[in-house]
Enzyme design. Structure first.
Site, PDB file in Angstrom:
ATOM      1  CD  GLU A 156      -2.676   1.212   2.580  1.00 42.07           C
ATOM      2  OE1 GLU A 156      -3.736   1.861   2.568  1.00 42.07           O
ATOM      3  OE2 GLU A 156      -2.268   0.583   3.573  1.00 42.07           O
ATOM      4  CE  LYS A 165      -7.306   1.581   3.338  1.00 39.45           C
ATOM      5  NZ  LYS A 165      -6.092   2.139   3.984  1.00 39.45           N
ATOM      6  CB  CYS A 186      -4.751  -1.401   3.923  1.00 40.82           C
ATOM      7  SG  CYS A 186      -3.905  -1.339   5.540  1.00 40.82           S
TER       8      CYS A 186
END
Length: 388
Positions: free
Chosen positions: A122, A199, A236
């Site tokens: 990330e 994300k 993540c």
């Protein structure tokens, strides 16, 4: 950058030092799901490059059962974990270029080892500065998906080695109000950007002050049908949300990458569980990638938890690993060292495990959807039966 010499290097290494023989085999059977790790032989040049550039390299195989009606669908994936390269007090362009210079050696090694799909961690081309809540200078790392510095840097490697590369970056959307997003860019084997994913879940815990910079993504759960298989990216914090993993599976993913940045004081006891559980529950391969090292920033910041102000986020513990649909997994990369982890996958295993366990057949999405719909509309609260 702070020293990390006192950090434990690897749980896997610790186990191998502590037990041996039949006890080790039994541990491997229970913990990894198989006695033999199925290590793959690496080229001499790869081992030499890793030694000269101080990064770890490991490779493992996940063979599937041979079928009568389908040929093997073998693909090699690679994941890279790394620390930043120079001090966070240096100019932005120099910091990014130093990371490029470091990562080039690992990408070249992945190419030499015939990796087909490569995923970076990330926000790989910058320090994880979102803990600071400072807008300057960190927002200057934000870049275009199509022609930003990171994309241009990786395009040439994708074309050179004929590999798909997943590049998680801090995106600057210049078309829509200069908004910033946490985004994974997918570059195909010809060096062409075929799409991106933003994300879905943004943390608001401890030093993870990411909502200061960007909010939840708006791209849904895309699966990218590449030359080498159907891939998705669960960035993540999304790994903490089982339905996020589920949706990528519903959309047909065969491999889901989880590029992350997470520290030892917060999530390490969860790390080995979540991506592995997702592989089992959704009958696809998962690749969990975490950055390495302690990143020290020029100015102190606080977490809102009553603890003293500090200049570092904590230790990013690496430990990247790959899991198959049957729950077997690789050993992890180091907790303290840059690394390239390679796995050879037979994607036929995805369907084989679906046939064996029947999770897709038995999961009752209709039941969940009906209850969730009523809950979201306020028509139904918790289905709680009390003993009066």
């Amino acid at each position: 950058m702070a020293s990390i010499n006192k950090e434990l290097k690897s749980i896997d290494e610790l186990i191998n030092r502590s037990i041996s023989g039949e006890d080790l085999k039994e541990f491997n059977r229970i913990h990894y799901g198989r006695i033999d790790h199925h290590s793959l032989e690496l080229k001499k040049g790869s081992n030499k490059t890793s030694e000269e550039n101080d990064f770890e390299i490991a490779a493992y195989d996940f063979p599937a059962r041979k079928e009568e009606t389908r040929t093997p669908r073998t693909v090699r994936v690679g994941v890279i974990q790394h620390s930043i390269a120079i001090s966070t007090s240096q100019p932005i362009i120099e910091q990014r270029q130093a990371i490029f210079n470091k990562i080039s050696k690992l990408i070249d090694t992945a190419g030499d080892e015939n990796v087909n799909i490569l995923c970076l961690q990330e926000a790989w081309s910058m320090p994880f500065a979102f803990c600071t809540r400072e807008k300057a200078p960190w927002c200057e790392f934000a870049e275009s998906v199509t022609d930003g510095p990171s994309t241009l840097f990786l395009k040439k490697y994708a074309a050179k080695y004929g590999m798909v590369i997943i590049s998680p970056i801090l995106e600057r959307d210049e078309i829509h109000g200069d908004l910033i997003w946490n985004t994974a860019v997918v570059i195909n084997e010809k060096g062409v950007v075929i799409g991106s994913h933003r994300k879905n879940h943004i943390p608001r815990v401890g030093d993870f002050n990411e909502s200061t910079y960007y909010f939840e993504g708006n791209t849904g759960h895309p699966v990218f049908e590449t030359k080498f298989g159907k891939i998705a990216i669960n960035i993540c914090y999304g790994r903490h949300h089982p339905l996020n993993w589920l949706m990528f599976g519903i959309n047909g993913a065969e491999i889901v990458f989880n590029p992350s940045a997470t520290v030892s004081g917060l999530s390490e006891h969860l790390w080995a569980v979540e991506a592995r559980n997702a592989a089992i529950a959704n009958s696809y391969f998962t690749c969990a990638i975490n950055r390495v090292g302690t990143e020290v920033f020029p100015n102190e910041f606080t977490s809102g938890d009553g603890k003293p102000a500090h200049c570092d986020f904590g230790h990013f513990y690496g430990s990247s690993y790959i899991t198959a649909p049957d729950g077997t997994r690789t050993p992890s990369l180091s907790r303290t060292k840059d690394g390239l982890l390679i796995a050879q996958l037979d994607l036929n295993m995805c369907r084989q495990i679906k046939d064996k366990w029947g999770f897709a057949m038995t999961q009752r999405l209709d039941l969940y959807a009906n209850s969730l719909s009523k809950y979201l509309k306020g028509e139904q609260g918790p289905q709680l039966i009390r003993d009066n």
